[in-house]
Design a protein around this motif. Structure first.
Motif, PDB file in Angstrom:
ATOM      1  N   PRO A  34      52.517 -27.067   8.749  1.00  0.00           N
ATOM      2  CA  PRO A  34      52.032 -26.199   7.489  1.00  0.00           C
ATOM      3  C   PRO A  34      52.422 -24.889   7.338  1.00  0.00           C
ATOM      4  N   ARG A 139      43.638 -36.674   7.199  1.00  0.00           N
ATOM      5  CA  ARG A 139      43.891 -35.603   7.561  1.00  0.00           C
ATOM      6  C   ARG A 139      43.945 -34.591   6.195  1.00  0.00           C
ATOM      7  N   LEU A 143      41.411 -31.447   5.390  1.00  0.00           N
ATOM      8  CA  LEU A 143      41.850 -29.963   4.897  1.00  0.00           C
ATOM      9  C   LEU A 143      41.205 -29.792   3.511  1.00  0.00           C
ATOM     10  N   GLU A 146      37.544 -28.946   4.438  1.00  0.00           N
ATOM     11  CA  GLU A 146      37.071 -28.332   5.497  1.00  0.00           C
ATOM     12  C   GLU A 146      38.065 -27.035   5.631  1.00  0.00           C
ATOM     13  N   GLY A 147      39.073 -26.963   4.849  1.00  0.00           N
ATOM     14  CA  GLY A 147      40.179 -25.958   4.961  1.00  0.00           C
ATOM     15  C   GLY A 147      41.063 -25.900   6.185  1.00  0.00           C
ATOM     16  N   MET A 148      41.778 -24.833   6.311  1.00  0.00           N
ATOM     17  CA  MET A 148      42.771 -24.890   7.444  1.00  0.00           C
ATOM     18  C   MET A 148      42.377 -24.395   8.859  1.00  0.00           C
ATOM     19  N   TYR A 151      41.720 -27.092  11.968  1.00  0.00           N
ATOM     20  CA  TYR A 151      43.014 -27.646  12.095  1.00  0.00           C
ATOM     21  C   TYR A 151      43.923 -26.634  12.693  1.00  0.00           C
ATOM     22  N   PRO A 184      45.317 -25.327   1.160  1.00  0.00           N
ATOM     23  CA  PRO A 184      44.783 -26.863   1.542  1.00  0.00           C
ATOM     24  C   PRO A 184      45.396 -27.597   0.781  1.00  0.00           C
ATOM     25  N   ALA A 187      49.022 -28.463   1.557  1.00  0.00           N
ATOM     26  CA  ALA A 187      49.211 -28.999   2.652  1.00  0.00           C
ATOM     27  C   ALA A 187      48.994 -30.559   2.605  1.00  0.00           C
ATOM     28  N   ALA A 188      47.915 -30.885   1.944  1.00  0.00           N
ATOM     29  CA  ALA A 188      47.226 -32.171   1.985  1.00  0.00           C
ATOM     30  C   ALA A 188      47.992 -33.084   0.965  1.00  0.00           C
TER      31      ALA A 188
END
Length: 276
Positions: A34, A139, A143, A146-148, A151, A184, A187-188
């Protein structure tokens, strides 16, 4: 630095160097997940005096628009093609790392005539497995929930070699900063898109341009075996294993990575002259 509207989004990018964009004098750098385009800072510096270098933030990352949902590799590849159209680049050498390498393979599938050379860094060609599909979707859910931060901190010493974390704190800080800064939702969406990625294995023997496969010797995400799989199936490909590097050899060992990349660019230039 610049930004342009295309395919319904705003794309942030760097377009630097002394080249005029005439084939094959453009190098296009495609970042992984990411991260963002700043992962290519060493290469922008190293090759900007030799040719035109373009590095963009992918859809959902960095300064480019976030589109929630699912972003297939085809969408990333078509965004890249649209950016090159806007910049007046018809044909280029494409270099992608990890997810970026899969985007580069998808670009080749869609637009082979636009590819002068390929660099496949710390990536693999096989399609997703049922288990992998579930893991990527799980995952993505995490994300968004919970946010980045959790991770990013948990995978730092897998993204780069543990020795890099200890010995190159500035590199570790850069990698962590990119991961923490990734939206997030973007990325998701990329994770959900990669969960549906095709298998490029059958395409590999048809790649007819100079190709470099490069991998960090300590990469735990895409190990050397994955690089050998690509190397053995792409006609005439070169394999470079960067000793001591993890998943991001271009940042961890830029001199070694750039030496291999320079050799590939020489091969692209020689092939272009031969084909005149």
């Amino acid at each position: 630095m610049g930004a342009v509207e295309l395919n319904g989004i705003t794309v942030a990018y760097d377009d630097t160097g002394e080249g005029d964009g005439k084939e094959p004098g453009t190098l296009v750098l495609v970042h992984g997940h990411p991260f963002d385009r700043t992962m290519w800072e060493p290469q922008l510096r190293a090759f900007g005096d030799r040719l035109r270098v373009v590095a963009a933030d992918l859809r959902g990352y960095g300064g480019t628009s976030v589109v929630p949902g699912r972003t297939p590799l085809e969408v990333f590849a078509r965004d890249t093609a649209a950016l090159l159209d806007r910049l007046g680049v018809r044909r280029a050498t494409l270099c992608g790392l990890s997810m970026g390498g899969q985007i580069v393979l998808e670009f080749h599938r869609l637009f082979p005539e636009r590819v002068a050379g390929l660099v496949l860094a710390d990536t693999f060609a096989q399609g997703e497995t049922p288990r992998g599909r579930q893991e990527r979707n799980d995952r993505a859910d995490a994300l968004l929930r919970e946010g980045m931060s959790g991770y990013a901190h948990s995978v730092l010493d897998s993204m780069i070699a543990p020795a890099t974390v200890r010995e190159q704190p500035e590199t570790a800080a850069h990698v962590l900063r990119m991961m923490l800064g990734a939206p997030p939702e973007g990325a998701a969406a990329a994770l959900r898109g990669r969960a549906e990625r095709p298998d490029y294995t059958a395409m590999l023997p048809r790649i007819a341009v100079p190709t470099l496969v490069v991998v960090g010797s300590e990469d735990v995400f895409t190990p050397v075996a994955d690089a050998r799989f690509l190397h053995e199936r792409i006609p005439g490909a070169t394999l470079a294993v960067v000793e001591g590097a993890g998943h991001m050899p271009n940042l961890e060992r830029p001199a070694e990575f750039d030496r291999a990349l320079a050799g590939l660019l020489d091969a692209v230039a020689a092939a272009d002259v031969t084909n005149l």
